[in-house]
Design a protein around this motif. Structure first.
Motif, short mmCIF file in Angstrom:
data_model
loop_
_atom_site.label_atom_id
_atom_site.label_comp_id
_atom_site.label_asym_id
_atom_site.label_seq_id
_atom_site.Cartn_x
_atom_site.Cartn_y
_atom_site.Cartn_z
N HIS A 20 0.82 -1.22 0.00
CA HIS A 20 0.00 0.00 0.00
C HIS A 20 0.86 1.27 0.00
O HIS A 20 0.58 2.20 -0.76
N GLU A 21 1.87 1.31 0.85
CA GLU A 21 2.71 2.51 0.91
C GLU A 21 3.49 2.69 -0.39
O GLU A 21 3.65 3.82 -0.87
N THR A 22 3.94 1.60 -0.96
CA THR A 22 4.62 1.67 -2.26
C THR A 22 3.67 2.23 -3.31
O THR A 22 4.05 3.10 -4.10
N LEU A 23 2.42 1.76 -3.30
CA LEU A 23 1.44 2.25 -4.28
C LEU A 23 1.17 3.74 -4.08
O LEU A 23 1.02 4.48 -5.05
N TRP A 27 1.63 6.51 -6.76
CA TRP A 27 0.52 7.40 -7.08
C TRP A 27 0.94 8.87 -7.04
O TRP A 27 0.41 9.69 -7.80
N SER A 28 1.89 9.20 -6.19
CA SER A 28 2.36 10.60 -6.16
C SER A 28 2.96 10.97 -7.51
O SER A 28 2.84 12.12 -7.96
N GLU A 29 3.59 10.02 -8.20
CA GLU A 29 4.10 10.25 -9.55
C GLU A 29 2.95 10.37 -10.56
O GLU A 29 2.99 11.21 -11.46
N ILE A 30 1.94 9.54 -10.39
CA ILE A 30 0.78 9.55 -11.29
C ILE A 30 0.08 10.91 -11.22
O ILE A 30 -0.31 11.47 -12.24
N GLU A 31 -0.09 11.44 -10.02
CA GLU A 31 -0.78 12.72 -9.86
C GLU A 31 -0.02 13.86 -10.53
O GLU A 31 -0.64 14.84 -10.93
N LYS A 32 1.29 13.72 -10.68
CA LYS A 32 2.08 14.74 -11.37
C LYS A 32 1.91 14.64 -12.89
O LYS A 32 2.09 15.62 -13.60
N LEU A 57 -1.74 5.68 6.34
CA LEU A 57 -2.35 7.01 6.41
C LEU A 57 -1.30 8.11 6.56
O LEU A 57 -1.43 9.19 5.96
N LYS A 58 -0.25 7.84 7.31
CA LYS A 58 0.84 8.82 7.46
C LYS A 58 1.52 9.07 6.11
O LYS A 58 1.83 10.21 5.76
N THR A 59 1.74 8.02 5.34
CA THR A 59 2.34 8.16 4.01
C THR A 59 1.42 8.98 3.11
O THR A 59 1.86 9.88 2.41
N PHE A 60 0.13 8.67 3.16
CA PHE A 60 -0.87 9.41 2.38
C PHE A 60 -0.82 10.90 2.71
O PHE A 60 -0.79 11.75 1.81
N GLN A 61 -0.78 11.23 3.99
CA GLN A 61 -0.76 12.63 4.42
C GLN A 61 0.56 13.31 4.05
O GLN A 61 0.58 14.45 3.59
N ARG A 67 -6.04 12.56 -5.10
CA ARG A 67 -6.97 11.71 -5.84
C ARG A 67 -6.87 10.25 -5.39
O ARG A 67 -6.73 9.34 -6.19
N VAL A 68 -6.95 10.07 -4.08
CA VAL A 68 -6.95 8.73 -3.48
C VAL A 68 -8.18 8.64 -2.59
O VAL A 68 -8.41 9.52 -1.75
N LEU A 69 -8.96 7.57 -2.77
CA LEU A 69 -10.14 7.36 -1.95
C LEU A 69 -9.98 6.05 -1.18
O LEU A 69 -9.74 4.99 -1.79
N PHE A 70 -10.12 6.11 0.13
CA PHE A 70 -10.09 4.92 0.98
C PHE A 70 -11.54 4.47 1.13
O PHE A 70 -12.35 5.14 1.76
N LEU A 71 -11.88 3.33 0.55
CA LEU A 71 -13.27 2.86 0.54
C LEU A 71 -13.60 1.91 1.68
O LEU A 71 -14.76 1.58 1.87
N GLY A 72 -12.61 1.45 2.42
CA GLY A 72 -12.86 0.54 3.52
C GLY A 72 -13.14 -0.87 3.04
O GLY A 72 -12.99 -1.21 1.88
#
Length: 186
Positions: A20-23, A27-32, A57-61, A67-72
């Protein structure tokens, strides 16, 4: 979500080795590089490893992803796969066996991108029914995702081959036949 959104889904328990953290770093590259890709993370905490969710969550923040949605957790994985376009599978360890999440995504006609690890190699024919990045190569993984987000034609072609591959090689009838053949040789 905007009408032209391209949805990338990853369904997995939030635990070490699932990537997940790798993704999120990918994703930070994708958003660019794109403005219409959205990442859908489906899954929940492994209660024995609850620190993993906190770390994700810390990595996300830290990355300030938009453009990331946590759906549970959900039992509606096929519904989510039905609205998605691409499946990401960033698991980095070789303990997956046959990853059901990836097989379900392929059966749902999603274009898959994964690391080249054990189990994944049995499901994806690189460049035909999906893409496999060298294990741990974030830039390569991001490149494959970006190319699929940016090219609807490529995405649709890979997705169609992905579904065909899953139907032909990984249905219960063919798996049972393979086991029968294997046991007859013992």
């Amino acid at each position: 979500l905007p009408e032209d959104s391209v949805l990338v889904v990853y369904s997995a328990l939030f635990k070490p080795g699932k990537g997940h953290e790798t993704l999120l770093n990918i994703w930070s590259e994708i958003e660019k590089q794109t403005d219409n890709g959205y990442l859908l993370l489906v899954g929940s905490d492994n209660f024995q490893q609850s620190s993993t969710h906190s770390s994700i969550l810390k990595t996300f923040q830290k990355l300030q992803l938009k453009r990331v949605l946590f759906l549970g957790e959900t039992r509606e994985v096929f519904t989510i796969n039905g609205i998605a376009d691409i499946a990401a599978f960033p698991a980095e360890d070789n303990s997956e066996g046959c990853p059901n999440t990836l097989l379900e995504a392929m059966a749902s006609e999603l274009a898959p991108v994964a690391f080249n690890v054990k189990g994944v190699r049995d499901l994806i024919s690189h460049g035909e029914s999906g893409f496999m990045a060298e294990n741990g190569n974030i830039k390569e993984f991001a490149g494959y995702l970006t190319s699929l987000i940016l090219s609807k034609e490529k995405r649709k072609a890979i997705a169609a081959k992905s579904r065909e591959h899953a139907k032909l090689k990984h249905n219960f009838k063919n798996i049972a036949k393979s086991y029968k053949t294997l046991y007859s040789k013992l």
